[in-house]
Design a protein around this motif. Structure first.
Motif, short mmCIF file in Angstrom:
data_model
loop_
_atom_site.label_atom_id
_atom_site.label_comp_id
_atom_site.label_asym_id
_atom_site.label_seq_id
_atom_site.Cartn_x
_atom_site.Cartn_y
_atom_site.Cartn_z
N ALA A 1 0.81 -1.22 0.00
CA ALA A 1 0.00 0.00 0.00
C ALA A 1 0.84 1.26 0.00
CB ALA A 1 -0.93 0.01 1.21
N GLU B 1 -9.31 2.78 -0.51
CA GLU B 1 -9.66 3.61 0.64
C GLU B 1 -11.08 4.14 0.46
OE1 GLU B 1 -6.85 6.71 1.32
OE2 GLU B 1 -5.11 5.37 1.24
N ASP C 1 -15.92 8.90 6.14
CA ASP C 1 -16.44 8.03 7.19
C ASP C 1 -17.96 8.10 7.31
OD1 ASP C 1 -16.01 6.11 9.14
OD2 ASP C 1 -15.96 7.59 10.77
N SER D 1 -9.07 -5.31 6.30
CA SER D 1 -8.84 -3.90 6.57
C SER D 1 -7.49 -3.71 7.24
CB SER D 1 -9.95 -3.33 7.45
OG SER D 1 -9.95 -3.97 8.72
N ILE E 1 -4.77 3.06 7.91
CA ILE E 1 -3.98 3.92 7.03
C ILE E 1 -2.83 4.56 7.79
CG2 ILE E 1 -4.07 6.02 5.63
CD1 ILE E 1 -6.94 5.25 4.88
N ARG F 1 -9.18 5.40 10.50
CA ARG F 1 -9.09 5.42 9.05
C ARG F 1 -8.45 4.13 8.56
NH1 ARG F 1 -9.15 8.34 4.65
NH2 ARG F 1 -6.97 9.00 4.68
N TYR F 2 -9.14 3.45 7.64
CA TYR F 2 -8.68 2.15 7.18
C TYR F 2 -8.67 2.07 5.66
CZ TYR F 2 -9.12 0.46 11.96
OH TYR F 2 -8.97 0.29 13.31
N ARG F 3 -7.78 1.25 5.14
CA ARG F 3 -7.82 0.87 3.73
C ARG F 3 -8.17 -0.61 3.66
NH1 ARG F 3 -2.05 1.76 4.43
NH2 ARG F 3 -2.29 3.72 3.31
N SER G 1 -14.02 5.92 -5.04
CA SER G 1 -12.95 6.08 -4.06
C SER G 1 -11.89 7.06 -4.54
CB SER G 1 -12.29 4.72 -3.78
OG SER G 1 -11.11 4.88 -3.01
N ASN H 1 -8.80 6.87 -3.77
CA ASN H 1 -7.51 6.17 -3.87
C ASN H 1 -7.74 4.68 -4.08
OD1 ASN H 1 -4.84 5.52 -3.85
ND2 ASN H 1 -4.47 6.07 -1.72
#
Length: 316
Positions: free
Chosen positions: A76, A206, A210, A234, A237, A243-245, A270, A272
């Motif tokens: 990532a 991503e 939220d 998940s 980030i 915050r998660y990717r 998204s 990203n």
């Protein structure tokens, strides 16, 4: 007089005899190449980015432990990498020791933390009072027995005796006899392996924000196009709490219309999306999908819309 080109170099988590080494043995192009042993995924990826190696073999998923977070996070954050193949290695372990050592002599076991966790049932049964010394790799655990007396035994791959003069105290000590680790070969090659009908596509996504329902919106990009996810995990980030990717494997190739259309929808959704590659499945199992999501259906729909935009008369 022309000079002979030097053989290409492949990086792998070493030393020789690790499961990563076993995975690299499955790559036809790596035969006769130079194999460079590295100590972690970051070093392997750095080799590829700098051109020191043409490819790096890295563990990405285990059937018992799940995704390998270090690999997922590196993919990532390191730009310009592509997955060009995947390889499966059955994961089993043996307990080894210096010659002359019996299992009754064992008080301390050296093992990589992941290997130790996968052999805990056997170790607690056979060696209820043992101590554990973490090792950098499965092979390093065994090799350390020949240079140190801190441990009497080590958890290691079954092929360890091909590389080190050790005695096997117990075989097949893994808790799960069906355990498998999935490895990926990563390179800077931007060309895609040909579509085979038994393919996988890996991406990292991503969420845009939220807001409620964002995860559902992301998943709908695949559901409405008949694209199955074989993996979704998940990872934080890291820029702020919460915050998660998402690391996702899709059944199919980007040259499959349903997969390509899903990626287009995902890119609109998204901010990203990282495309990590489309490549043949290691198990060679053909991807199954509902006929209404075949390539012809998507092509016909595009032709229908093109005709409308071009002012063509409707086809009877």
């Amino acid at each position: 007089m022309s000079e002979t080109a030097a053989p290409p170099t492949y990086s792998y988590l070493g030393p020789a005899g690790t499961f990563t080494w076993e995975a690299l043995r499955q790559v036809p192009d790596a035969e006769g190449a130079t194999w460079r042993s590295v100590s972690n995924a970051g070093e392997a990826f750095a080799d590829v980015v700098t051109g020191r190696s043409v490819g790096a073999m890295i563990a990405i998923e285990n059937s018992v432990e799940g995704g390998v977070s270090a690999t997922q996070d590196a993919l990532a954050t390191v730009p310009g990498l592509r997955i060009v193949g995947e390889y499966l290695v059955p994961v089993n372990f043996v307990l080894v020791a210096r010659h002359g050592t019996t299992i009754e002599d064992v008080r301390t076991v050296s093992a990589h933390p992941v290997a130790y966790a996968q052999c805990r049932r056997f170790l607690e049964s056979a060696l209820p009072s043992h101590g554990h010394i973490p090792a950098a790799s499965n092979v390093a655990a065994a090799a350390g027995l020949l240079t140190s007396e801190l441990a009497e035994a080590a958890v290691a791959p079954p092929s360890i005796t091909e590389h080190h003069d050790l005695a096997v105290l117990a075989e097949s000590i893994g808790d799960n006899p069906n355990a498998v680790t999935r490895f990926v070969l990563v390179s800077r090659t931007l060309g895609l392996p040909p579509k085979t009908g038994a393919d996988k596509t890996s991406i990292i996504v991503e969420l845009p924000d939220d807001a409620p329902g964002r995860l559902l919106e992301m998943l709908e990009q695949f559901a409405t196009r008949g694209v199955n996810m074989s993996l979704i995990e998940s990872r934080p980030i890291g820029d702020e709490l919460g915050r998660y990717r998402f690391v996702i494997d899709l059944d199919g190739h980007v040259h499959d219309e349903r997969v390509a259309d899903a990626l287009l929808g995902l890119r609109r959704f998204s901010p990203n999306v990282m495309f990590l590659g489309s490549y043949p499945r290691a198990d060679k199992r053909p991807v199954e999908f509902v006929p209404q999501y075949s390539d012809d259906v998507f092509t016909d729909a595009r032709d229908w819309l093109r005709g409308i935009l071009a002012g063509e008369p409707p086809v009877a």
